[in-house]
Design an enzyme around this catalytic site. Sequence first.
Site, short mmCIF file in Angstrom:
data_model
loop_
_atom_site.label_atom_id
_atom_site.label_comp_id
_atom_site.label_asym_id
_atom_site.label_seq_id
_atom_site.Cartn_x
_atom_site.Cartn_y
_atom_site.Cartn_z
N LYS A 111 -2.40 7.07 1.32
CA LYS A 111 -2.17 7.37 2.73
C LYS A 111 -1.07 8.42 2.78
CE LYS A 111 -2.05 4.78 7.06
NZ LYS A 111 -3.11 5.51 7.74
N ARG A 158 10.40 18.63 -7.99
CA ARG A 158 11.65 18.30 -8.70
C ARG A 158 12.86 18.86 -7.96
NH1 ARG A 158 10.28 20.84 -14.38
NH2 ARG A 158 9.83 22.48 -12.86
N GLU A 213 -16.00 6.74 5.99
CA GLU A 213 -15.23 6.06 7.04
C GLU A 213 -15.08 7.04 8.19
OE1 GLU A 213 -11.19 5.24 5.76
OE2 GLU A 213 -11.14 7.08 4.59
N ARG A 256 0.84 -1.21 0.00
CA ARG A 256 0.00 0.00 0.00
C ARG A 256 0.87 1.25 0.00
NH1 ARG A 256 -4.52 0.62 4.60
NH2 ARG A 256 -2.72 1.17 5.87
N1 PMP Z 1 -9.17 5.03 7.39
C1 PMP Z 1 -8.27 5.99 7.61
C2 PMP Z 1 -8.57 7.37 7.18
C3 PMP Z 1 -7.07 5.68 8.27
O1 PMP Z 1 -6.16 6.64 8.49
C4 PMP Z 1 -6.81 4.36 8.67
C5 PMP Z 1 -5.52 3.97 9.32
N2 PMP Z 1 -5.26 4.68 10.48
C6 PMP Z 1 -7.80 3.39 8.44
C7 PMP Z 1 -8.96 3.77 7.77
C8 PMP Z 1 -7.60 1.96 8.84
O2 PMP Z 1 -6.68 1.34 7.96
P1 PMP Z 1 -5.75 0.16 8.45
O3 PMP Z 1 -6.65 -0.93 8.94
O4 PMP Z 1 -5.00 -0.25 7.22
O5 PMP Z 1 -4.88 0.67 9.52
#
Ligand code: PMP
Length: 284
Positions: free
Chosen positions: A150, A104, A183, A51
């Site tokens: 991320k 750059r 989320e 990832r």
């Molecule tokens: N959503 C967000 C916005 C996150 O930052 C994270 C991780 N902290 C997650 C979901 C959960 O992802 P993971 O299970 O891969 O840690």
Amino acid sequence: MTKIYINGKLFDQHEARVSVYDHGLLYGDGVFEGMRVYSGKVFRLKEHIDRLYESARHIWLEIPLSREQLMEDTIATVKANHKQDGYIRLVVTRGSGSLGLDPRKCSDPQIIIIVDDITMYPPELYENGLEIVTASTIRNHHNAVNPRVKSLNYLNNILAKIEAIRAGCLEAIMLNHNGEVAECTGDNIFLVKKGVLRTPPIDAGILDGITRNAVIELARAASIPVQEWTLTRHDVYAADECFLTGTAAEVIPVVKCDGRTIGTGKPGAITKQLRERFFQLARQ
Ligand code: PMP
């Protein structure tokens, strides 16, 4: 003393430094991963590293190490810190450049590995459940910084987190630009309705959570039906159970949202079952 990895070398915590010209600091230009160590083993290391490289690819950031080498270095940093159970923060910045956006001008991406502990929520909330609210700050549109990246730019989520804190909660639901449940600020969200596990699909504009995927696999293995479905706040309010997943949060029950009690107001049976199975898996 915590040993911090920077570009292949270990430093004492107080000696570990990056430049104030680093675009990771100046612009949030970089990517990261959060991982957990259980019983001396990094949980789903390969998935996290994959990832990270996908996030880096998306932002045109070349990580100057192979995936294999970075995995080895991550494990070596855990060993150097004698951690059996803990949390790893792996950060790759764009590196130091000039006072302007142009990437750059940055030639030295900084690879940083911190191995420490993390406590997201007080232990009693894992027993009694968490209260959350819906934030007015929406999750990034997928044509802005895609939530699958991320990135070091978490300000949007931090604003939603501040809303939660100001409402007396520790976590908030973020909707997407269509008003659907995406989320939480640092966790994925699951609902249980009539024995069926439901979670928003990746294209709702969410991080493809590694804990989320583990929980989906565990549910399927336990013959719990799983649906990746568009969810609205109504679905949350009317759910029998709700829980959040994340590397730091692990699996935490939610018992109240926007002042509405979810289900019986106590952590549900499927939530508890999946939480137990998750720990069995992590500690294997
Ligand atoms: N959503 C967000 C916005 C996150 O930052 C994270 C991780 N902290 C997650 C979901 C959960 O992802 P993971 O299970 O891969 O840690």
